[in-house]
Scaffold this motif. Sequence first.
Motif, PDB file in Angstrom:
ATOM      1  N   VAL A  22       0.859  -1.179   0.000  1.00 43.49           N
ATOM      2  CA  VAL A  22       0.000   0.000   0.000  1.00 43.49           C
ATOM      3  C   VAL A  22       0.896   1.229   0.000  1.00 43.49           C
ATOM      4  CG1 VAL A  22      -1.719   1.318   1.293  1.00 43.49           C
ATOM      5  CG2 VAL A  22      -1.863  -1.187   1.219  1.00 43.49           C
ATOM      6  N   GLU A  23       0.773   2.055  -1.022  1.00 38.62           N
ATOM      7  CA  GLU A  23       1.641   3.224  -1.155  1.00 38.62           C
ATOM      8  C   GLU A  23       0.925   4.469  -0.646  1.00 38.62           C
ATOM      9  OE1 GLU A  23       4.319   5.533  -4.553  1.00 38.62           O
ATOM     10  OE2 GLU A  23       3.683   3.455  -4.820  1.00 38.62           O
ATOM     11  N   ILE A  24       1.585   5.182   0.266  1.00 39.43           N
ATOM     12  CA  ILE A  24       1.013   6.409   0.828  1.00 39.43           C
ATOM     13  C   ILE A  24       1.362   7.576  -0.094  1.00 39.43           C
ATOM     14  CG2 ILE A  24       0.957   7.952   2.810  1.00 39.43           C
ATOM     15  CD1 ILE A  24       2.072   5.614   4.484  1.00 39.43           C
ATOM     16  N   PRO A  25       0.373   8.257  -0.661  1.00 39.06           N
ATOM     17  CA  PRO A  25       0.669   9.415  -1.509  1.00 39.06           C
ATOM     18  C   PRO A  25       0.979  10.633  -0.637  1.00 39.06           C
ATOM     19  CG  PRO A  25      -1.689   9.059  -1.411  1.00 39.06           C
ATOM     20  CD  PRO A  25      -1.070   7.963  -0.597  1.00 39.06           C
ATOM     21  N   THR A  26       2.232  10.938  -0.448  1.00 37.40           N
ATOM     22  CA  THR A  26       2.609  11.984   0.490  1.00 37.40           C
ATOM     23  C   THR A  26       3.940  12.592   0.086  1.00 37.40           C
ATOM     24  OG1 THR A  26       2.880  12.485   2.846  1.00 37.40           O
ATOM     25  CG2 THR A  26       3.839  10.424   2.056  1.00 37.40           C
ATOM     26  N   ILE A  27       4.405  13.555   0.851  1.00 41.36           N
ATOM     27  CA  ILE A  27       5.704  14.193   0.615  1.00 41.36           C
ATOM     28  C   ILE A  27       6.745  13.467   1.450  1.00 41.36           C
ATOM     29  CG2 ILE A  27       7.038  16.320   0.808  1.00 41.36           C
ATOM     30  CD1 ILE A  27       4.367  17.841   0.572  1.00 41.36           C
ATOM     31  N   CYS A  28       7.720  12.881   0.791  1.00 37.85           N
ATOM     32  CA  CYS A  28       8.792  12.145   1.479  1.00 37.85           C
ATOM     33  C   CYS A  28       9.972  13.071   1.766  1.00 37.85           C
ATOM     34  CB  CYS A  28       9.243  10.966   0.624  1.00 37.85           C
ATOM     35  SG  CYS A  28       7.950   9.740   0.330  1.00 37.85           S
ATOM     36  N   PRO A  29      10.811  12.725   2.730  1.00 36.42           N
ATOM     37  CA  PRO A  29      11.997  13.543   3.033  1.00 36.42           C
ATOM     38  C   PRO A  29      13.119  13.241   2.048  1.00 36.42           C
ATOM     39  CG  PRO A  29      11.899  11.692   4.526  1.00 36.42           C
ATOM     40  CD  PRO A  29      10.658  11.615   3.687  1.00 36.42           C
ATOM     41  N   ASP A  30      12.912  13.599   0.789  1.00 40.40           N
ATOM     42  CA  ASP A  30      13.826  13.167  -0.259  1.00 40.40           C
ATOM     43  C   ASP A  30      14.651  14.294  -0.872  1.00 40.40           C
ATOM     44  OD1 ASP A  30      11.772  14.458  -1.535  1.00 40.40           O
ATOM     45  OD2 ASP A  30      11.138  12.743  -2.757  1.00 40.40           O
ATOM     46  N   SER A  31      14.848  15.376  -0.118  1.00 42.84           N
ATOM     47  CA  SER A  31      15.673  16.477  -0.611  1.00 42.84           C
ATOM     48  C   SER A  31      16.466  17.080   0.538  1.00 42.84           C
ATOM     49  CB  SER A  31      14.800  17.561  -1.252  1.00 42.84           C
ATOM     50  OG  SER A  31      15.576  18.703  -1.588  1.00 42.84           O
ATOM     51  N   SER A  32      17.711  17.481   0.252  1.00 39.01           N
ATOM     52  CA  SER A  32      18.541  18.147   1.260  1.00 39.01           C
ATOM     53  C   SER A  32      18.336  19.653   1.260  1.00 39.01           C
ATOM     54  CB  SER A  32      20.021  17.837   1.004  1.00 39.01           C
ATOM     55  OG  SER A  32      20.407  18.309  -0.280  1.00 39.01           O
ATOM     56  N   ASN A  33      17.566  20.162   0.314  1.00 41.67           N
ATOM     57  CA  ASN A  33      17.319  21.597   0.222  1.00 41.67           C
ATOM     58  C   ASN A  33      16.392  22.021   1.356  1.00 41.67           C
ATOM     59  OD1 ASN A  33      16.552  24.246  -0.519  1.00 41.67           O
ATOM     60  ND2 ASN A  33      16.907  23.780  -2.667  1.00 41.67           N
ATOM     61  N   VAL A  34      16.812  23.016   2.127  1.00 38.23           N
ATOM     62  CA  VAL A  34      16.010  23.416   3.285  1.00 38.23           C
ATOM     63  C   VAL A  34      14.641  23.939   2.880  1.00 38.23           C
ATOM     64  CG1 VAL A  34      17.965  23.872   4.805  1.00 38.23           C
ATOM     65  CG2 VAL A  34      17.094  25.701   3.335  1.00 38.23           C
ATOM     66  N   SER A  35      14.491  24.405   1.639  1.00 35.53           N
ATOM     67  CA  SER A  35      13.184  24.879   1.199  1.00 35.53           C
ATOM     68  C   SER A  35      12.176  23.742   1.090  1.00 35.53           C
ATOM     69  CB  SER A  35      13.309  25.602  -0.152  1.00 35.53           C
ATOM     70  OG  SER A  35      13.743  24.704  -1.164  1.00 35.53           O
ATOM     71  N   HIS A  36      12.676  22.494   1.076  1.00 38.02           N
ATOM     72  CA  HIS A  36      11.813  21.316   0.999  1.00 38.02           C
ATOM     73  C   HIS A  36      11.314  20.893   2.386  1.00 38.02           C
ATOM     74  CE1 HIS A  36      10.419  17.458  -0.701  1.00 38.02           C
ATOM     75  NE2 HIS A  36      10.961  16.865   0.349  1.00 38.02           N
ATOM     76  N   HIS A  37      11.959  21.403   3.428  1.00 35.17           N
ATOM     77  CA  HIS A  37      11.665  20.950   4.780  1.00 35.17           C
ATOM     78  C   HIS A  37      10.451  21.694   5.361  1.00 35.17           C
ATOM     79  CE1 HIS A  37      15.221  18.798   4.212  1.00 35.17           C
ATOM     80  NE2 HIS A  37      16.084  19.524   4.899  1.00 35.17           N
ATOM     81  N   PRO A  38       9.693  21.051   6.266  1.00 31.76           N
ATOM     82  CA  PRO A  38       8.436  21.616   6.768  1.00 31.76           C
ATOM     83  C   PRO A  38       8.632  22.607   7.920  1.00 31.76           C
ATOM     84  CG  PRO A  38       8.732  19.415   7.636  1.00 31.76           C
ATOM     85  CD  PRO A  38       9.878  19.645   6.698  1.00 31.76           C
ATOM     86  N   PHE A  39       9.362  23.682   7.664  1.00 29.91           N
ATOM     87  CA  PHE A  39       9.589  24.673   8.713  1.00 29.91           C
ATOM     88  C   PHE A  39       8.288  25.357   9.139  1.00 29.91           C
ATOM     89  CE2 PHE A  39      13.943  24.277   7.182  1.00 29.91           C
ATOM     90  CZ  PHE A  39      14.643  24.276   8.378  1.00 29.91           C
ATOM     91  N   GLN A  40       7.346  25.511   8.203  1.00 24.07           N
ATOM     92  CA  GLN A  40       6.085  26.153   8.587  1.00 24.07           C
ATOM     93  C   GLN A  40       5.398  25.373   9.698  1.00 24.07           C
ATOM     94  OE1 GLN A  40       4.819  29.183   6.928  1.00 24.07           O
ATOM     95  NE2 GLN A  40       3.933  29.117   8.972  1.00 24.07           N
ATOM     96  N   ALA A  41       5.339  24.062   9.553  1.00 26.79           N
ATOM     97  CA  ALA A  41       4.688  23.238  10.570  1.00 26.79           C
ATOM     98  C   ALA A  41       5.432  23.312  11.900  1.00 26.79           C
ATOM     99  CB  ALA A  41       4.597  21.795  10.089  1.00 26.79           C
ATOM    100  N   GLU A  42       6.768  23.318  11.842  1.00 24.73           N
ATOM    101  CA  GLU A  42       7.548  23.403  13.082  1.00 24.73           C
ATOM    102  C   GLU A  42       7.311  24.730  13.789  1.00 24.73           C
ATOM    103  OE1 GLU A  42      12.110  23.787  14.752  1.00 24.73           O
ATOM    104  OE2 GLU A  42      11.728  23.859  12.600  1.00 24.73           O
ATOM    105  N   ILE A  43       7.385  25.838  13.044  1.00 31.46           N
ATOM    106  CA  ILE A  43       7.214  27.159  13.649  1.00 31.46           C
ATOM    107  C   ILE A  43       5.796  27.326  14.184  1.00 31.46           C
ATOM    108  CG2 ILE A  43       7.177  29.635  13.182  1.00 31.46           C
ATOM    109  CD1 ILE A  43      10.013  28.391  13.395  1.00 31.46           C
TER     110      ILE A  43
END
Length: 359
Positions: A293-314
Amino acid sequence: MYGILINGAGWVARQHAAAYRNNPNCKIVAVNDINRDNAVRLMADVGFEAEVFTDLTEALKRSDVDVVSVCTPQHLHCEQVIQIAKAGKHIVIEKPAATTLDELRRMQDAVRAAKVKTVVSFVLRWNPLLVMLKKMLTEGVFGNPYYVEVDYMSYNGSWWGGWNDARTIKQGVSASLVAGCHAIDAARWLATTEGGKAAIPVEVYAMNGGFRKGKTREYNPINNTWIDNAPPMEYDGLEVILIKFANGVQAKICVNAECVMPYRFPIRIFGDRGTAVDNKVWSESFPAQTDWVEIPTICPDSSNVSHHPFQAEIDHFIDCVANDVESHCNLGDAVRSHEVVFAALECYKKRCPIELPLK
């Protein structure tokens, strides 16, 4: 409305600033950087106006500063966090939080004494895939986990603006501290079925090696090119770390900062009712399944900080401040992830398992 001070105006500061700008309960009132031009560029790039400082002491005198984001290089974090805590400001601390265990202890003491809130930017706890996997763990989709694997696979180098500091033993310390700590923290987060909690490491065994230490030929994974005469990495680029947690779950972390390939962050969870391999799930909860079963979601597959979920953390941290509650990723919890790094360094010297917490 919370007044925000951005301390350090480099690459990651842009993501912090954008997240605060998008939070309706925040206003960025000041930016501090030793280079005034960096602060001006940050404001122009993100699209906001604030007072610019080149001295943290002066910036902290603003009475309308409630929260400070520490986005400076890691070797500066300790003294700055202590200073900010003494000023009574809540703190977002970029990872790694510090370069030694002694620094972390001093920071903890200052934060406790000041009774301020903290969050350390192990931002992948808010990645959509990890959020979903954590939810599935708490709901029993995998049953009781017994083994977790999380790997950090990259080729760290001068394509990254902070590399000249991070590549040294003095300021970067090790591959696992510079970046692999993300994988360590993710493994802790996924090694327990308890919601809002990370597993507690009690024993570490590790090995290090690789081929790149001290060499000046360097790969650039962004544009798939090679350069000569690059500043060398001073520590081993490969670390394999085994962790035993207090709940009996075991984990393997591979930190590979010299693999010639695009960035990857593989995740595997093994439980007594099911398994996850990245965003693919096999579980007793789906008895008729004939394929993953494949989850359609955003995976942590980039080292670019713009890809990271900083909005959710803040957003999470501002809620913590508003409701007077501690973050699940506060400094006290983040110390446990850092301790694994320092235990691994001790293991390379002693060649035996290291018990945690470290003395």
